[in-house]
Design a protein around this motif. Structure first.
Motif, PDB file in Angstrom:
ATOM      1  N   GLU A 190       0.825  -1.211   0.000  1.00 48.79           N
ATOM      2  CA  GLU A 190       0.000   0.000   0.000  1.00 48.79           C
ATOM      3  C   GLU A 190       0.860   1.263   0.000  1.00 48.79           C
ATOM      4  OE1 GLU A 190      -2.437  -0.371   3.425  1.00 48.79           O
ATOM      5  OE2 GLU A 190      -3.792  -1.870   2.552  1.00 48.79           O
ATOM      6  N   LYS A 191       2.074   1.156   0.556  1.00 50.44           N
ATOM      7  CA  LYS A 191       2.971   2.306   0.636  1.00 50.44           C
ATOM      8  C   LYS A 191       3.969   2.323  -0.527  1.00 50.44           C
ATOM      9  CE  LYS A 191       5.493   4.884   4.189  1.00 50.44           C
ATOM     10  NZ  LYS A 191       6.088   4.857   5.546  1.00 50.44           N
ATOM     11  N   GLY A 192       3.856   1.340  -1.419  1.00 47.12           N
ATOM     12  CA  GLY A 192       4.763   1.276  -2.553  1.00 47.12           C
ATOM     13  C   GLY A 192       6.122   0.710  -2.213  1.00 47.12           C
ATOM     14  N   LEU A 193       6.175  -0.114  -1.161  1.00 44.57           N
ATOM     15  CA  LEU A 193       7.439  -0.708  -0.720  1.00 44.57           C
ATOM     16  C   LEU A 193       7.438  -2.214  -0.978  1.00 44.57           C
ATOM     17  CD1 LEU A 193       7.717   1.020   2.796  1.00 44.57           C
ATOM     18  CD2 LEU A 193       8.857   1.742   0.694  1.00 44.57           C
ATOM     19  N   ALA A 194       8.638  -2.755  -1.153  1.00 46.05           N
ATOM     20  CA  ALA A 194       8.785  -4.205  -1.250  1.00 46.05           C
ATOM     21  C   ALA A 194       8.901  -4.787   0.158  1.00 46.05           C
ATOM     22  CB  ALA A 194      10.013  -4.554  -2.077  1.00 46.05           C
ATOM     23  N   PHE A 195       8.405  -6.021   0.324  1.00 43.25           N
ATOM     24  CA  PHE A 195       8.542  -6.709   1.610  1.00 43.25           C
ATOM     25  C   PHE A 195       9.315  -8.001   1.376  1.00 43.25           C
ATOM     26  CE2 PHE A 195       7.360  -9.696   4.906  1.00 43.25           C
ATOM     27  CZ  PHE A 195       7.512  -8.933   6.051  1.00 43.25           C
ATOM     28  N   ASN A 196      10.433  -8.141   2.054  1.00 42.94           N
ATOM     29  CA  ASN A 196      11.292  -9.318   1.900  1.00 42.94           C
ATOM     30  C   ASN A 196      11.188 -10.208   3.134  1.00 42.94           C
ATOM     31  OD1 ASN A 196      12.344  -8.168  -0.540  1.00 42.94           O
ATOM     32  ND2 ASN A 196      13.678  -6.868   0.726  1.00 42.94           N
ATOM     33  N   PHE A 197      10.949 -11.488   2.899  1.00 40.45           N
ATOM     34  CA  PHE A 197      10.867 -12.449   4.007  1.00 40.45           C
ATOM     35  C   PHE A 197      11.784 -13.614   3.689  1.00 40.45           C
ATOM     36  CE2 PHE A 197       8.661 -16.258   5.869  1.00 40.45           C
ATOM     37  CZ  PHE A 197       9.078 -16.017   7.173  1.00 40.45           C
ATOM     38  N   GLU A 198      12.642 -13.981   4.639  1.00 38.47           N
ATOM     39  CA  GLU A 198      13.647 -15.020   4.403  1.00 38.47           C
ATOM     40  C   GLU A 198      13.774 -15.921   5.618  1.00 38.47           C
ATOM     41  OE1 GLU A 198      18.446 -15.388   3.417  1.00 38.47           O
ATOM     42  OE2 GLU A 198      17.441 -13.432   3.361  1.00 38.47           O
ATOM     43  N   LEU A 199      13.735 -17.233   5.367  1.00 33.78           N
ATOM     44  CA  LEU A 199      13.975 -18.226   6.419  1.00 33.78           C
ATOM     45  C   LEU A 199      15.286 -18.931   6.117  1.00 33.78           C
ATOM     46  CD1 LEU A 199      10.478 -19.910   6.968  1.00 33.78           C
ATOM     47  CD2 LEU A 199      11.690 -18.407   8.548  1.00 33.78           C
ATOM     48  N   GLY A 200      16.153 -19.038   7.121  1.00 33.08           N
ATOM     49  CA  GLY A 200      17.424 -19.726   6.935  1.00 33.08           C
ATOM     50  C   GLY A 200      17.240 -21.215   6.721  1.00 33.08           C
ATOM     51  N   GLU A 201      18.203 -21.832   6.081  1.00 34.87           N
ATOM     52  CA  GLU A 201      18.126 -23.265   5.820  1.00 34.87           C
ATOM     53  C   GLU A 201      18.335 -24.074   7.096  1.00 34.87           C
ATOM     54  OE1 GLU A 201      20.816 -24.395   2.774  1.00 34.87           O
ATOM     55  OE2 GLU A 201      19.924 -23.104   1.241  1.00 34.87           O
ATOM     56  N   GLY A 202      17.562 -25.150   7.199  1.00 35.40           N
ATOM     57  CA  GLY A 202      17.748 -26.089   8.302  1.00 35.40           C
ATOM     58  C   GLY A 202      17.372 -25.570   9.675  1.00 35.40           C
ATOM     59  N   ILE A 203      16.547 -24.514   9.738  1.00 39.09           N
ATOM     60  CA  ILE A 203      16.167 -24.001  11.049  1.00 39.09           C
ATOM     61  C   ILE A 203      15.059 -24.868  11.643  1.00 39.09           C
ATOM     62  CG2 ILE A 203      16.814 -21.662  10.383  1.00 39.09           C
ATOM     63  CD1 ILE A 203      13.840 -21.015  10.189  1.00 39.09           C
ATOM     64  N   PRO A 204      14.922 -24.904  12.970  1.00 40.70           N
ATOM     65  CA  PRO A 204      13.862 -25.684  13.602  1.00 40.70           C
ATOM     66  C   PRO A 204      12.484 -25.228  13.139  1.00 40.70           C
ATOM     67  CG  PRO A 204      15.491 -25.009  15.226  1.00 40.70           C
ATOM     68  CD  PRO A 204      15.812 -24.281  13.957  1.00 40.70           C
TER      69      PRO A 204
END
Length: 324
Positions: A188-202
């Motif tokens: 809505e604000k014209g921004l990108a949202f980045n979401f990242e999960l590390g490999e092998g995390i619980p």
């Protein structure tokens, strides 16, 4: 004649011996007299010293008694002030509880009514300008409700009554609603949202889910508030050095924070000086509350930021449950 001469010599020796004895006696007498004078002077000096010490002790006893009386008065005054403070805190807690209930009820009703109006539950669909106004009302209402909750939580923290309820929860229960909500807000604000999960995390995390979501919500809201272009992001990974720990980072490409203000922003009811606080509002409770909640959960929160280059808040929490 010889006998008389011997007798004279004997008498002369006896006379000389007597004179020598008298001289020695006189010397001894003088020594004894001098020593006696010295002893008298020493005795007099010691007597004066004892008298002075006695006077000093008497004075000290008087001062100690006076101090004891003053201390007793101060102790009574402190007890009275403590009782007054406890009473004041009790009244404050009762007021906060009462006012929060009185404010939450109409605010929740206002949010529900605003949602209905936005969805066109009335006789007519809202015009674009009306919808913008309704969205603004909803946003401000949410901010006010969040502020009330933050003030109440800070009050509980200061009083030592806020408890952490540890439990094992799926990681997706923490992330799903946050990612969905802030991806939409960022768009809505014209921004990108980045979401990242590390490999092998619980797959699960042992924490107070409600409080951790509250902290992440506050940090993401700040990132969104202070970023006008670029992106905001959430990443979760596991670090094995120096010990196993969760590392949760909230990044943005916003206005950034001067290094000298990195500590100030975590203080209660303090804001960074200048236009930032005035332009974006706030009471200065959010980051302080986040920091103290993370510390209650056994973790720490760090900040890396430079002006005009964005900010990165990193949360480090111990891993108690490694189930995958």
């Amino acid at each position: 004649m010889n006998e008389i001469a011997r007798l004279k010599r004997r008498l002369r020796r006896q006379k000389e011996a007597r004179k020598q004895a008298e001289w020695i006696a006189e010397e001894k007498t003088r020594e004894l007299f001098q020593r006696n004078q010295e002893l008298l002077e020493l005795s007099h000096s010691q007597e004066q010293t004892i008298q002075e010490r006695t006077k000093n002790l008497e004075f000290q006893n008087v001062m100690l008694e006076q101090s004891r009386k003053e201390l007793m008065i101060q102790k009574r005054e402190l007890a009275e002030k403590t009782r007054d403070l406890e009473k004041s805190n009790r009244y404050k807690d009762e007021f906060l509880t009462s006012i929060s209930h009185e404010l939450r009820t109409p605010l929740n009703a206002l949010m529900i009514l605003t949602d209905l109006l936005i969805e066109g539950a009335g006789s007519e669909e809202p015009t674009p300008s009306q919808k913008d106004s309704l969205l603004l009302i909803k946003s401000n209402t949410e901010d006010l409700l969040a502020l009330i909750n933050a003030i109440l939580d800070m009050s509980e923290l200061v009083a030592g009554r806020l408890q952490i309820h540890q439990g094992t929860v799926p990681l997706e229960d923490i992330t799903d609603s946050l990612v969905s909500r802030y991806r939409e807000k960022a768009a809505e604000k014209g921004l990108a949202f980045n979401f990242e999960l590390g490999e092998g995390i619980p797959a699960s995390i042992d924490t107070d889910a409600v409080r951790l979501i509250q902290v992440l919500d506050g940090l993401l809201d700040n990132a969104l508030k202070f970023t006008d272009q670029g992106s905001i992001g959430l990443s979760i990974s596991v670090d094995h050095e120096p010990c196993q720990q969760w590392v949760i980072k909230i990044k943005d490409t916003g206005i950034g924070i001067n290094e000298e203000n990195h500590t100030i922003i975590f203080e209660s009811f303090l804001q960074v000086e200048g236009g930032m606080g005035r332009a974006h509002g706030g009471t200065g409770t959010g980051l302080s509350l986040c920091k103290r909640l993370i510390e209650l959960m056994g973790g720490i929160i760090n900040l890396k930021s430079t002006p005009e280059s964005g900010s990165e808040f990193s949360i480090h929490l111990p891993i108690f449950n490694n189930a995958t």
